[in-house]
Design an enzyme around this catalytic site. Sequence first.
Site, short mmCIF file in Angstrom:
data_model
loop_
_atom_site.label_atom_id
_atom_site.label_comp_id
_atom_site.label_asym_id
_atom_site.label_seq_id
_atom_site.Cartn_x
_atom_site.Cartn_y
_atom_site.Cartn_z
N CYS A 199 -37.00 -75.28 -2.05
CA CYS A 199 -37.38 -74.39 -3.16
C CYS A 199 -36.98 -72.96 -2.84
O CYS A 199 -37.52 -72.35 -1.92
CB CYS A 199 -38.89 -74.55 -3.38
SG CYS A 199 -39.72 -73.17 -4.17
N CYS A 206 -39.66 -70.25 -3.04
CA CYS A 206 -40.60 -70.39 -1.92
C CYS A 206 -40.10 -69.60 -0.71
O CYS A 206 -40.88 -69.00 0.01
CB CYS A 206 -40.78 -71.86 -1.53
SG CYS A 206 -41.52 -72.86 -2.83
#
Length: 157
Positions: free
Chosen positions: A77, A80
């Site tokens: 991600c 993230c």
Amino acid sequence: MATLTLDERGIVATCASCGRKNRLLYERLDHQVRCADCKAAIPLPSEPIEITGSKDFDRIVSKATLPVVVDYWAPWCGPCRMVAPELVKVAARNAGRLLVVKVNTDALADLGERFGIRSIPTLAVFAGGREVGRTAGARPAADIEAFVQNTVRPVHH
Ligand SMILES: [Zn+2]
């Protein structure tokens, strides 16, 4: 910097002076601890702690005397990866006031499912054993701190 791990009773931190592992009890995370061997002060947790099992997660959110900021993330991600260094700043600037823990929802899919995490990164705040706030998406450290403050602000009577 010492890496923090978890056991059944608390956060295990390595003494920077002598290398001994010392446990910071979940119930006493707002107290200063001294090394059992050399008596040096053990710093309060100031870095994100990676959760490696759902039992550890349940113990820390139910017992910790400090608010726990949970970062639900996954290695693939992109956002993230942007929020990760911001959480390092939040943990460093708020030692003794809150804990930051990270839940890899690929490795700990049971936790992601139990809490209904549909997008990552999601940040949640636990206080007093229950979730008191949640927000999705990456944001800078100052915004994360403001979110936590607004979420756990004590109710005045
Ligand atoms: Zn020591």
